[in-house]
Design a protein around this motif. Structure first.
Motif, PDB file in Angstrom:
ATOM      1  N   LEU A  11       0.919  -1.313   0.529  1.00 51.16           N
ATOM      2  CA  LEU A  11      -0.009  -0.452  -0.044  1.00 51.16           C
ATOM      3  C   LEU A  11       0.771   1.129   0.076  1.00 51.16           C
ATOM      4  O   LEU A  11       0.602   2.106  -0.703  1.00 51.16           O
ATOM      5  N   ILE A  12       1.568   1.155   0.902  1.00 50.99           N
ATOM      6  CA  ILE A  12       2.690   2.143   0.937  1.00 50.99           C
ATOM      7  C   ILE A  12       3.909   2.350  -0.306  1.00 50.99           C
ATOM      8  O   ILE A  12       3.452   4.015  -1.276  1.00 50.99           O
ATOM      9  N   LYS A  13       3.610   1.374  -0.711  1.00 45.84           N
ATOM     10  CA  LYS A  13       4.640   1.944  -2.365  1.00 45.84           C
ATOM     11  C   LYS A  13       3.757   2.684  -3.279  1.00 45.84           C
ATOM     12  O   LYS A  13       4.528   2.992  -4.347  1.00 45.84           O
ATOM     13  N   THR A  14       2.952   1.640  -3.516  1.00 48.04           N
ATOM     14  CA  THR A  14       1.638   2.565  -4.700  1.00 48.04           C
ATOM     15  C   THR A  14       1.402   3.360  -4.564  1.00 48.04           C
ATOM     16  O   THR A  14       1.477   3.888  -5.401  1.00 48.04           O
ATOM     17  N   PHE A  15       1.041   3.610  -3.348  1.00 50.63           N
ATOM     18  CA  PHE A  15       1.157   5.124  -3.037  1.00 50.63           C
ATOM     19  C   PHE A  15       1.823   6.323  -3.749  1.00 50.63           C
ATOM     20  O   PHE A  15       2.141   6.749  -4.263  1.00 50.63           O
ATOM     21  N   HIS A  16       3.281   5.565  -3.112  1.00 45.32           N
ATOM     22  CA  HIS A  16       4.342   6.827  -3.765  1.00 45.32           C
ATOM     23  C   HIS A  16       4.776   6.142  -4.938  1.00 45.32           C
ATOM     24  O   HIS A  16       5.612   7.235  -5.702  1.00 45.32           O
ATOM     25  N   LYS A  17       4.014   5.308  -5.719  1.00 43.83           N
ATOM     26  CA  LYS A  17       4.877   5.115  -6.627  1.00 43.83           C
ATOM     27  C   LYS A  17       3.586   6.681  -7.589  1.00 43.83           C
ATOM     28  O   LYS A  17       4.265   6.794  -9.229  1.00 43.83           O
ATOM     29  N   PHE A  71      -1.195  10.463   2.165  1.00 42.27           N
ATOM     30  CA  PHE A  71      -1.968   8.723   2.798  1.00 42.27           C
ATOM     31  C   PHE A  71      -2.650   9.117   3.496  1.00 42.27           C
ATOM     32  O   PHE A  71      -3.176   7.804   3.198  1.00 42.27           O
ATOM     33  N   THR A  72      -3.689   9.113   4.356  1.00 46.32           N
ATOM     34  CA  THR A  72      -4.184   8.852   5.250  1.00 46.32           C
ATOM     35  C   THR A  72      -5.750   8.387   4.467  1.00 46.32           C
ATOM     36  O   THR A  72      -5.840   7.988   4.550  1.00 46.32           O
ATOM     37  N   GLU A  73      -5.852  10.100   3.648  1.00 47.51           N
ATOM     38  CA  GLU A  73      -6.634   9.756   2.941  1.00 47.51           C
ATOM     39  C   GLU A  73      -7.244   8.848   1.748  1.00 47.51           C
ATOM     40  O   GLU A  73      -7.776   7.487   1.744  1.00 47.51           O
ATOM     41  N   PHE A  74      -6.273   8.010   1.329  1.00 46.02           N
ATOM     42  CA  PHE A  74      -6.235   7.186   0.372  1.00 46.02           C
ATOM     43  C   PHE A  74      -6.376   5.977   1.142  1.00 46.02           C
ATOM     44  O   PHE A  74      -7.060   4.984   0.782  1.00 46.02           O
ATOM     45  N   ILE A  75      -5.309   5.964   2.266  1.00 44.33           N
ATOM     46  CA  ILE A  75      -6.130   3.820   3.188  1.00 44.33           C
ATOM     47  C   ILE A  75      -7.025   4.403   3.991  1.00 44.33           C
ATOM     48  O   ILE A  75      -7.905   3.352   3.521  1.00 44.33           O
TER      49      ILE A  75
END
Length: 99
Positions: A11-17, A71-75
């Protein structure tokens, strides 16, 4: 590393991709969000991801109204989609359909 730890890392890697291609590297712009939805969730969403759909998702997620998704909104989105998928599979199982 456990499956859950791997999922969290993904999840973290995908967001930052996708974040930071336009503007702030720690948020998703509308364009970045649309690209992420198309590339990463296209088969789950099952519908054409048009500008209107992206606007709705963006407006629903953008809790602080800054025009970007952090990131919080994405999660929050990932959690809601995971709950919806779980509910879908539970209903299919209750009806005796193969998942």
């Amino acid at each position: 590393i456990s499956n859950l730890e791997s999922a969290m890392q993904m999840l973290i890697k995908t967001f930052h991709k996708y974040s930071g291609k336009e503007g702030d590297k720690y948020t998703l712009s509308r364009g970045e969000l649309k690209e992420l939805l198309l590339e990463e969730l296209g088969s789950y969403l099952g519908v054409r991801c048009d500008n209107e759909a992206v606007e709705k998702v963006m407006n629903d997620l953008d809790a602080n109204n800054d025009g970007e998704v952090d990131f919080t909104e994405f999660i929050i989105l990932m959690g809601a989609l995971t709950v919806a998928c779980n509910d879908f599979f539970l209903e299919k199982t209750k009806r005796g359909e193969r998942v």
